[in-house]
Design an enzyme around this catalytic site. Structure first.
Site, PDB file in Angstrom:
ATOM      1  N   LYS B  85     100.112  21.032  37.487  1.00 16.71           N
ATOM      2  CA  LYS B  85      99.159  22.143  37.433  1.00 16.71           C
ATOM      3  C   LYS B  85      99.742  23.342  38.193  1.00 16.71           C
ATOM      4  O   LYS B  85     100.292  23.162  39.293  1.00 16.71           O
ATOM      5  CB  LYS B  85      97.858  21.658  38.089  1.00 16.71           C
ATOM      6  CG  LYS B  85      96.663  22.546  37.937  1.00 16.71           C
ATOM      7  CD  LYS B  85      95.426  21.836  38.533  1.00 16.71           C
ATOM      8  CE  LYS B  85      94.161  22.617  38.312  1.00 16.71           C
ATOM      9  NZ  LYS B  85      92.974  21.901  38.833  1.00 16.71           N
ATOM     10  N   SER B 160      89.334  21.359  35.765  1.00 15.74           N
ATOM     11  CA  SER B 160      90.198  22.496  35.588  1.00 15.74           C
ATOM     12  C   SER B 160      91.658  22.148  35.285  1.00 15.74           C
ATOM     13  O   SER B 160      92.431  23.027  34.902  1.00 15.74           O
ATOM     14  CB  SER B 160      90.165  23.351  36.855  1.00 15.74           C
ATOM     15  OG  SER B 160      90.637  22.631  37.978  1.00 15.74           O
ATOM     16  N   SER B 184      87.766  18.020  38.548  1.00 15.68           N
ATOM     17  CA  SER B 184      88.861  18.653  37.807  1.00 15.68           C
ATOM     18  C   SER B 184      90.056  17.767  37.504  1.00 15.68           C
ATOM     19  O   SER B 184      90.925  18.149  36.711  1.00 15.68           O
ATOM     20  CB  SER B 184      89.341  19.900  38.554  1.00 15.68           C
ATOM     21  OG  SER B 184      88.401  20.932  38.439  1.00 15.68           O
TER      22      SER B 184
END
Lengths: 68, 475
Positions: B85, B160, B184
């Site tokens: 990420k 996310s 997330s």
């Protein structure tokens, strides 16, 4: 739908206290939804006593850990 | 005798890749080249990648191959291709955090978790799409483009950690770091059909990681299997002097504890709250997963969710909104137009919440955790819920910038995951079925503080007798 009374004064308070102006209509709508948060906090507050003694989340994690 | 290595190297899990490399069955270069080729072929549709460090990945792979040829000791993750990420800082590299605001932000330091993965021999191939500043549960991104679910491109990935979930599911790489402040890691895991775990609060260092909410942020992996997650967590967990808030609890060998034996483990199902209004395919898959655990010797009991869940949910919102708004204060004062509409709107509301609400929310966190454990886990090792109560929504029906009427569906996505951040409990999501539209369904298992090993043990036992986690999308 009529805008709740709290929106305009809250926008003004945020501007004064945080220096942030309302960025868009969605943000203004979001403030209207704050009534729900206030109601929830009032409801749960009534069900809990604020503790006199300091309490630590980290201490709770350590105290409640899985037995080896 | 070891099974022959698959001819399609992208089908190997993280542990299978690292073990095959350690045995000498495959080179790190071959593993990385297979990953790069698959990304080149399919990421145009999925949009999981923000930056592909092709040359650096091949150089790192060559270094691992050289080390193995020289007989040097290999790390536990040696040779396994990964991407992360885009909020884990690597000194000298841009970390966009999924935003326009940080599109050119060059990280001044390297995240401790990246240093630990590097030391374990993992191959970092670049950075992944994510919700802007990790602030939405669906994976929409106005600046870098929405990430698409590899099972059906019209559907959301969950957020996310959108690129982490989609990329692991698409077999672009073996594992990815996500982050979890309200779900997330677990949401993209369930929605993309992979495994994801967040540890006990403070279990993993957050040094060099973009903050969202200091009190609830967690670093953790998305992988294909619970075994992968166990090995990954053992590498990254543990105290870090650079993050004084990180836990000093010793880190056990999670993988060694994966015996498949869960006889006598007590699993409690919270029949209300987490199952209220669940879509039928989700409820059915969840009930079937409980039968599977029971057939393996787990003792499954059912209780009504305790009344304190209302307080947990109310205080969760207060903490994350106030901390998020505070962190973003300078940008909200100077360039709020550079955020997506829904994000600046959410952050703005955080300034309206009074300080005494915030202090109240934090001061009751410990007492509420104690009550949750006493009332729910007093006689249980694990709490089980569906990770997501509804079927996977489409990107269109959760796009709140396009239509504010989507707000309720958008917020409902993280309903079952958020409480475990406030409570700080280790929680995993694993695939447990597919709905009638062919989208994955996830099972969420939470344990007592620092019981990552127990959570992973149950997840691994489940995966030994099911094959949901082995299915991969046709791209």
């Amino acid at each position: 739908m009529m805008e709740p009374d709290l929106v305009v004064p809250t926008m003004e308070a945020i501007r004064r206290w945080a220096g942030v102006s309302v960025p868009n209509a969605a943000a203004r709508q979001g403030l209207a939804d704050m009534k729900g948060m206030i109601a929830e906090i009032e409801a749960v507050r009534a069900a809990m006593v604020f503790e006199d003694e300091p309490s630590s989340f980290e201490a709770a994690l350590a105290a409640l850990k899985e037995a080896p | 005798m070891n099974a022959p290595v698959s001819s399609d190297l992208t089908q190997l899990s993280m542990t299978e890749s690292a073990d095959a490399f350690a045995r000498g069955d495959v080179t790190a270069e071959a593993l990385v080249k297979a990953s790069l080729a698959r990304i080149d072929a399919h990421d145009g549709k999925v949009n999981s990648v923000i930056r592909l460090d092709r040359d650096a990945a091949l150089e790192a792979a060559a270094a691992q191959d050289k080390a193995r040829a020289a007989g040097k000791p290999l790390g536990k993750l040696a040779g396994a291709p990964m991407m992360h990420k885009d909020m884990y800082y690597r000194a000298g590299k841009v970390s966009t955090c999924g935003s326009k605001i940080r599109r050119d932000f060059v990280a001044p330091t390297t995240a401790t978790v990246l240093e630990r993965l590097d030391a374990a021999g993992a191959i970092d191939m670049g950075t992944l799409n994510m919700a802007e500043f990790a602030q939405n549960p669906t994976g929409h991104n106005a600046h870098h483009g929405d990430c698409h679910n590899p099972w059906n491109l019209a559907y959301c990935t969950g957020g996310s950690s959108s690129g982490s979930g989609a990329g692991v599911a698409a077999r672009f790489f073996t594992a990815a770091l996500g982050s979890d402040t309200g779900g997330s890691i677990r949401l993209p895991a369930t929605i993309c059909g992979v495994t994801g775990i967040k540890g006990t609060q403070t279990r993993v260092s957050r040094a060099g990681v973009m903050p969202l909410s200091f009190s609830a942020d967690n670093v953790g992996p998305l992988t294909r299997t619970a075994r992968d997650a166990a090995r990954f967590m053992a590498v990254i967990a543990g105290h870090d002097p650079k993050d004084p808030t990180s836990s000093r609890e010793p880190v056990p060998d999670y993988e060694a504890a994966l015996t498949g034996d869960i006889k006598g483990k007590r699993v409690v199902v919270l029949e209300t709250t987490f199952l209220d209004g669940a879509d039928e395919p989700v409820a059915a898959a969840f009930e079937e997963s409980m039968k599977v655990l029971a057939a393996q010797g787990a003792v499954v009991t059912r209780i009504t969710a305790p009344e304190i869940m209302r307080a947990v949910n109310a205080y969760t919102a207060v903490v994350s909104r106030v901390e998020g708004a505070t962190i973003h204060g300078n940008w909200m004062r100077g360039r709020s137009e550079d955020y997506a509409i829904h994000l600046s709107a959410r952050l703005f509301g955080g300034y309206a919440i009074p300080g005494h609400y915030y202090v109240e929310a934090l001061s009751r966190r410990g007492p509420l955790l104690r009550r949750f454990v006493a009332e729910v886990m007093g006689s249980a090792d694990l709490v089980a819920t569906p990770t997501l109560k509804t079927r996977v929504p489409t990107l269109a029906e959760t796009d709140i910038d396009a239509d504010a009427a989507n707000w309720e569906r958008f917020m409902a996505v993280s309903y079952n995951t958020r409480p475990f951040n406030y409570l700080g409990l280790p929680t995993v999501s694993i695939p447990c079925g597919f709905d009638d539209r062919g989208l994955p369904i996830g099972l969420q298992l939470a344990g007592r503080p620092y019981a990552e090993g127990t959570v992973l043990q149950a997840a691994d036992a489940y995966q030994r007798v099911t094959d949901w986690h082995l299915r991969s999308p046709a791209l």
